[in-house]
Design a protein around this motif. Sequence first.
Motif, PDB file in Angstrom:
ATOM      1  N   GLU A 139     -35.612  -7.164  13.408  1.00  0.00           N
ATOM      2  CA  GLU A 139     -34.613  -7.575  14.185  1.00  0.00           C
ATOM      3  C   GLU A 139     -35.506  -7.656  15.600  1.00  0.00           C
ATOM      4  N   THR A 172     -33.321  -9.482  17.967  1.00  0.00           N
ATOM      5  CA  THR A 172     -32.072  -9.298  18.664  1.00  0.00           C
ATOM      6  C   THR A 172     -31.197  -8.319  18.042  1.00  0.00           C
ATOM      7  N   THR A 173     -30.284  -7.832  18.697  1.00  0.00           N
ATOM      8  CA  THR A 173     -29.112  -7.147  17.923  1.00  0.00           C
ATOM      9  C   THR A 173     -28.347  -8.091  17.065  1.00  0.00           C
ATOM     10  N   GLU A 174     -28.048  -7.745  15.869  1.00  0.00           N
ATOM     11  CA  GLU A 174     -27.400  -8.681  14.698  1.00  0.00           C
ATOM     12  C   GLU A 174     -26.455  -7.692  14.076  1.00  0.00           C
ATOM     13  N   THR A 228     -21.972 -13.571  10.542  1.00  0.00           N
ATOM     14  CA  THR A 228     -23.225 -13.078  11.201  1.00  0.00           C
ATOM     15  C   THR A 228     -22.997 -13.305  12.663  1.00  0.00           C
ATOM     16  N   ARG A 233     -24.880 -12.453  16.575  1.00  0.00           N
ATOM     17  CA  ARG A 233     -26.250 -12.221  17.478  1.00  0.00           C
ATOM     18  C   ARG A 233     -25.882 -12.321  18.757  1.00  0.00           C
TER      19      ARG A 233
END
Length: 438
Positions: A316, A318-320, A364, A366
Amino acid sequence: MITDASLTELKAYFKEIQISDDDQYHPLGNSGKVTICPKTEQEISAVLAYANTHKHSVFIMGGGTKRGYGGRLEKADILLSLAQYTGIVEHNPGDMTITVKAGTSFQEIQTYLAPYKQMIPLDPYNPKHATIGGIVSANDSGPKRLGYGAARDNVIGLRLVYPDGMLIRSGGKVVKNVAGYDMNKLFIGAMGTLGVISEVTVKLRPIAKYESILFVSFSERNIEEIRAFAAKVLDSMIEPISLEILNPSLAGKLTNTNQFTMLISFEDVKSSVHYQVNVIRSIVPDKTTIRSLSQNEATSFWDNFYHQQPNGLTNETTTEAVLKIGVVNFDAIKILKEAELIADACHVSIEAHGGLGTGICYVTIRGANEDILSAIQHIRKSAMNYGGYAIVKHLPFSLRSEINVWGERTTSHFLYEGIKQKIDPNTVLNKNRYVGGI
């Protein structure tokens, strides 16, 4: 608790089992201070019996794809890895059943079955790395759940190791098995909190001779028009394997069409598939565009689809986060529509799809940490307004500690606690990985 002295004792006790120190930080948590890799069922049993006696906590891991699913503890004393516990135990082509070890990857099993023109009728995410034990423990499924069913519909037998090391068997190895209680369903979806699944027996189905996918894109974001068309499809005589609605972001990523898009797939003999495709073409609404994928294109699409969702192996940047949402079938359209508004309000990006025959949606998200947490709360509230639920299927450990990943406790929670206490009184296995922190 594992100390240097107990680690030395552990290594001396299990001389034949691979044990490694694993005290590194992992952003998804659910790790262990040491990792043990048994190769046999007897070794799994011995490790659990030892852990139960010494009050050591144990996390279970197969391929690692669900490492970010549940759990409020960063590390257990022992991470029990089933990476070396793999292989086909028994295959009966005539009876159309197969028994496999829990650490075997889903793709490996399907590849083994391909020469027999058979398959396991499940469609989990990340099939190359997801293990059959993890799929069953999480009751994982994808868009083809409409036609295939879920693990609860296809697993006919399990072998498990209880937290105290005792081996048990539920179900059997034949499809027509009606003796006693259907105990399989107690362990399917229990997230490994009641026992370590060692073997899984699944009923098979023939590989379809032909497959086709239709994409129906709606230029106007009219929920009622999408709903009416989905109802017409489900009320007809055709039998789609999947009937999924994609939000514009996900549709753009997968089909290059940034519109609400309905994914309809068929699997059968070629003539039957063509007939059903023509039925869809004859009933599509005005102001829609329709595109089809044939056999090879469909296979390539699904391979891309099942690997687009973040998982425990994703690197990752980015935060997901991934949410699994359950609502009444057609309310999936409303969830996806409201998710679009929430994305704008919370300054996050959202890719989502929902089953119009199952009501199961995956979202999902992000963005920045606080924005993701805010979006989760808003989407959960929306799902609850429709009488549904929203659970967090994937999230970094630091954020899981700030939010209730399973949602509010239900009135039946005392039953779950009672079962857990009866089977695992020392809370050895997968602590806090299930509903309500069980």
